[in-house]
Design an enzyme around this catalytic site. Structure first.
Site: not given
Length: 497
Positions: A17, A40, A43, A79
């Site tokens: 995102a 970070s 995270i 796909k």
């Protein structure tokens, strides 16, 4: 609202995102604004979004990305659709195939001709006339421009890719366009006591990062939009009962099929996504009907290759943030809400939100009218996708578990109920304004889930029985002949580096 001209934007959070948003902002607005991304390495990201829908091609093209370089960097595959197995009934399957089906007629969709033909004894399924489906079934792919001698309108496709590798790929792109990355964890969010606007991010090392506009890509933590601004959440779990997922990668298998698989189970469903270097797997389920141990056991028992890592549990609550844009914070990605990955919409919602932000970008300050329009469009988009996903659960004839019986009995939004009943009685389905999914998508899922129209459009009666039979036969011959000319899917993919 603020009258301050926006010259700086801070994106909080990396992952898919954050880097998609930063990359698009840099490409389109990079000459007008400064973009900083704070993330970070400590995270982690959810990172299970590995399947996309066709608009991702528009996003990559808008950035000017080379398709082969992108596929190589992200271990991507093609796909052509999503195959739904055991959803309507156990042992039955259908595909939500991208692209058109049959022949386009003015004022009347092809499935009306198919339905009339079916009543006359034609036992061919609707998907016999889908180029995407037939190509997927035979593991074939090529852009139509590379296939000589076909008059079909074209093949529509998207990608499977490693979301973590895509984020890294876009990071390199965004930084080359001037995006500044700051490594760090936010320890404090400063808020203006008068306006309620976010006034700065204080990092653990004491650094202060300030901006006029903040994009919250902090995932389910929703650090700015919820924990700081208390925006509120609209819960949709009464319509979408699955609230957990367990994800695990497994070894890659050949041939690499050009479609996603969604396999229904006793209390949820399993995804299977083929990448060049591995297969993405996961079980989405209702914790009211299955324990975590039961779900993990069902997933591991149904892998088609050796697992490559330990299973990872993801908890979620389906719904949407009541305002995707609140004050000077725009939430994009999982911070804005969650819709389970049944129709591969997570990455698309990032793309559409970033695009919407650019269209509504505040120039001479943040205006309430612009914010309201952004939020209206965001709400409508999420509600339309929500209804499409609910349809898969509601329209089932499985009676083998409490989960499926509960889904069949549940009340659904009036907007969806009206669409189902109109289709059931007349065969007509209309695409709402801002609906992501086309009429052909709705038709496939409705018919695939057993909602067969009782009637067909009167235009389908304009052909004689013999003309209709000739039409159906010639279309099937054309589709089959085109598929035979296509190369294997894997031949389209770039070689590994």
């Amino acid at each position: 609202m603020s009258d301050k001209i926006i010259k700086d934007v801070v994106v909080l959070g990396g992952g898919t995102a954050g880097w998609m948003t930063a990359a698009l902002l840099a490409k389109v607005l990079g000459k007008s604004i400064n973009i900083t991304l704070v993330e970070s390495d400590k995270i982690g990201t959810v990172g299970v979004g590995e399947a996309t829908i066709p608009p991702i091609l528009n996003f990559n093209q808008a950035l000017g990305l080379d398709e082969r370089e992108f596929l190589q960097a992200t271990k991507g595959t093609i796909k052509l659709g999503i195959q739904f197995e055991d959803w309507w009934r156990k042992g039955e399957s259908y595909m939500h195939a991208f692209g058109s089906i049959g022949k386009n007629f003015p004022f009347c969709d092809f499935h009306h001709f198919w339905n009339r033909s079916r009543k006359q004894g034609n036992d061919a399924s609707l998907w016999e006339y889908s180029l995407n489906y037939q190509a997927a079934r035979h593991n074939k792919f090529a852009p139509l421009a590379q296939i000589p001698g076909t008059s079909l309108p074209g093949i529509s496709y998207a990608y499977h890719f490693d979301a973590g590798l895509y984020a890294r790929f876009l990071r390199r792109y965004a930084e080359s366009k001037g995006v500044k990355r700051i490594e760090g964890t936010v320890s404090e969010v400063k808020v203006d006591p008068h306006s309620g606007f976010v006034d700065g991010l204080v990092l653990e090392n004491g650094q202060l990062v300030e901006s006029g506009l903040y994009v919250d890509c902090s995932g389910m933590a929703a650090l700015l939009i919820e924990k700081t601004l208390g925006t509120g959440y609209e819960d949709w779990s009464h319509w979408l009962p699955c609230d957990r997922a367990i994800a695990v990668p497994s070894a890659a298998l050949t041939p690499l099929v050009p479609y996603t698989r969604s396999i229904a189970h006793e209390a949820g469903w399993q995804w299977r996504i083929p990448l060049q270097h591995r297969t993405g797997n996961g079980m989405v389920y209702s914790s009211r009907h299955w324990s975590d141990e039961e779900a993990q056991g069902a997933l591991l028992e149904n892998l088609d290759a050796e697992p490559l890592d330990e299973p990872r549990l993801i908890r979620f609550r389906t719904g949407r943030r009541r305002k995707q844009w609140n004050r000077n914070v725009v939430s994009i990605g999982l911070s804005s809400g969650f819709l389970e990955p049944l129709e591969s919409t997570s990455i698309h919602l990032v793309q559409s939100a970033a695009t919407r932000l650019i269209k509504c970008f505040p120039h001479a300050g943040i205006r309430p009218q612009e914010v309201a329009e952004f939020n209206r469009q965001s709400r409508v988009e999420m509600e339309r996708i929500r209804d499409f996903i609910i349809l898969h659960y509601k329209a089932n004839q499985r009676r083998d578990s409490d989960f499926w019986r509960d889904c069949e009995r549940m009340d659904i939004p009036a907007s969806l109920e009206e669409k189902i009943e109109l289709f059931r009685h007349t065969g007509k389905v209309f695409r709402d304004y801002d609906d992501l999914f086309t009429e052909v998508a709705w038709q496939q899922v409705l018919i695939g889930q057993g909602v067969i129209p009782e009637d067909h459009h009167t235009i389908a009666d304009s052909l004689t029985g013999e003309q209709l039979a000739d039409l159906m036969s010639s279309l099937k011959t054309l589709v089959d002949g085109t598929v035979r000319k296509m190369p294997e899917h894997e031949k389209f993919l770039p070689p590994e580096v």
